[in-house]
Write a protein that holds these residues in place. Sequence first.
Motif, short mmCIF file in Angstrom:
data_model
loop_
_atom_site.label_atom_id
_atom_site.label_comp_id
_atom_site.label_asym_id
_atom_site.label_seq_id
_atom_site.Cartn_x
_atom_site.Cartn_y
_atom_site.Cartn_z
N ALA A 141 0.81 -1.21 0.00
CA ALA A 141 0.00 0.00 0.00
C ALA A 141 0.85 1.26 0.00
O ALA A 141 0.32 2.36 -0.16
CB ALA A 141 -0.92 0.01 1.22
N ALA A 193 3.33 1.16 -4.70
CA ALA A 193 2.17 1.06 -5.58
C ALA A 193 2.42 1.73 -6.92
O ALA A 193 2.14 1.15 -7.98
CB ALA A 193 0.95 1.68 -4.89
N ALA A 222 -2.57 2.19 -5.73
CA ALA A 222 -2.64 1.18 -4.66
C ALA A 222 -3.87 0.29 -4.80
O ALA A 222 -3.78 -0.93 -4.69
CB ALA A 222 -2.65 1.87 -3.30
N VAL A 223 -5.03 0.89 -5.06
CA VAL A 223 -6.26 0.09 -5.11
C VAL A 223 -6.39 -0.70 -6.40
O VAL A 223 -7.18 -1.64 -6.48
CB VAL A 223 -7.51 0.98 -4.90
N ARG A 241 -3.89 -2.40 -7.76
CA ARG A 241 -2.98 -3.54 -7.75
C ARG A 241 -3.77 -4.83 -7.56
O ARG A 241 -4.76 -4.86 -6.84
CB ARG A 241 -1.95 -3.41 -6.62
N SER A 272 -4.36 -5.77 -3.91
CA SER A 272 -4.75 -4.67 -3.02
C SER A 272 -5.77 -5.13 -1.98
O SER A 272 -6.55 -6.05 -2.19
CB SER A 272 -5.34 -3.52 -3.85
N ASP A 331 -5.98 -0.11 1.46
CA ASP A 331 -4.76 0.32 0.77
C ASP A 331 -4.80 1.77 0.30
O ASP A 331 -3.77 2.32 -0.09
CB ASP A 331 -4.47 -0.61 -0.42
#
Length: 540
Positions: free
Chosen positions: A41, A46, A116-117, A119, A122, A126
């Motif tokens: 995160a 990220a 981040a979200v 990924r 995630s 995150d």
Amino acid sequence: MNTNARGPRPPAWAAALAGVTAGAVGLGVAELVAGLITTSASPVVAVGGAMVDRTPAALKEWAIRTFGENDKTVLVAGIVVVVALIAAGLGLIARWRVGYGTAGLAAFGVVGIIAAVSRPDSGPLDFLPSMVGAAAGAWTLVLLFRRAGSAVPPGTEPVPGPDTAEPMTPAGPSVRRAGADLYTFDRRKLLTGVAVGAGVAGVGVVTGRLLAGSGDVTSARRSVARMLPRPAVAAKPLPAGADLRIRGLAPFVTPNYEFYRVDTALVVPGVDPRSWTLKIHGMVDRPVELTFADLLRRPLVEADVTLTCVSNDVGGPYAGNARWLGARLADVLREAGISRDADMLLSVSRDGWTSGTPVDVVMDGRDALLAVAMNGEVLPAAHGFPVRQVVPGLYGYVSATKWITEIKVTRFDEDTAYWTPRGWAPRAPIKTESRIDVPREGDSVPAGRTTVAGVAWAQHRGVDAVEVQVDGGEWRRATLAEVPGPDTWRQWSIDWDLAPGGHTIAVRATDATGYTQTAAVAPPAPDGATGYHTIMVRAG
């Protein structure tokens, strides 16, 4: 000073320094929050991961060739430098209106949140590190601008010197006039604030790393080491003469700490074996989900296997040999009832990376393993702990999934793995190759009898011959070391009388099918490099 209106402004250098400090605080706080959640995160991780995924294949190849296994460190350093430059720019923009600078930092936070979200691995929280980090950075920028200057109440102006409008005290506030307003630029307060901000950033990064480290796999690996069972099928002892023990020649068994690492994970995933599962689904009769304990209860097999990365240039370092311990993947697939129409295993890593492995290769009797140990010890974190895939005879990008969590039984015409849309071949058997380790390119050697040595590989076919050529003359057969089977590389050596002067030395290998590696030069993409490894030395 009214920091939200045009007019009084601190010097450009002060504004840029405030921006860099605000960016550093934002990153430090984000790292701290990420340490409480998960390392993936982190905005740097990220964004870096997103950059890795979207980088053209040719540029990735250039990075691997140029920086080797340090490519990820260079990427992270580059991200930090770029963030510092942009933060400095936001500080300069904030001279006109601080709100512009804070808006820029908020935009950076949005970029981090999206990265981040999006990924594959995630989690629901995150988004927090980037959001909290952006807020901390914006607050720091406003605070530093407030510390840097303020309006001067009438009758309290500092006394200027005889020849300047600046105060006589060098470290004190300086008086500047903007229209009818007087304000001060306080260098001391700004630098004090910068020092505090740098400290906060440093503590945030260090603490975040320590928190992330508290959940690392070190203790888990120790626990697994105590419960690791003995192999049901042990590998045969290495034959005498498998290692020629020539100085400078790659040893037959590559130590774990020297084994090459090429993958897309910016940070090594920390996987807890207690919660790890492997889901096998898709074109099967009975979907299977194995825990780590389930895997250890299966009959485990030892096998000596050389792995090779498709990114390896001719003569390159991305090959290594190890003794692996694991469960046979074919046995697990048979229990799941694999469909006759399936021709690909789409394996998934903990970080979302995918690999497409031909079914027929895994099921043909070779030692394709779900490996849990390497060279007599639990898998290192960087090499896939707790479980990775090892398939002899295929380049790593279609076989050697680290941190494996899922296998979808499917077809090549229905699914694609990570590297296929990026221009790499969907199927990639390892090509017959050879490499000169001794002497090295550009070495000076004594004239006369010189030992030339190296390794050759043709996994799951085996190497039957290696030949060496000097200065374009005749090819002479080298002496081959013994090997335990066809899935490992093979050492070779030859003594050659070199006359004084410069010499060009080339090598080629012939595998057990009778195929001799081609002299045609080809780059790694799309399915492995070809050509003779050739070096130049000087005898004298």
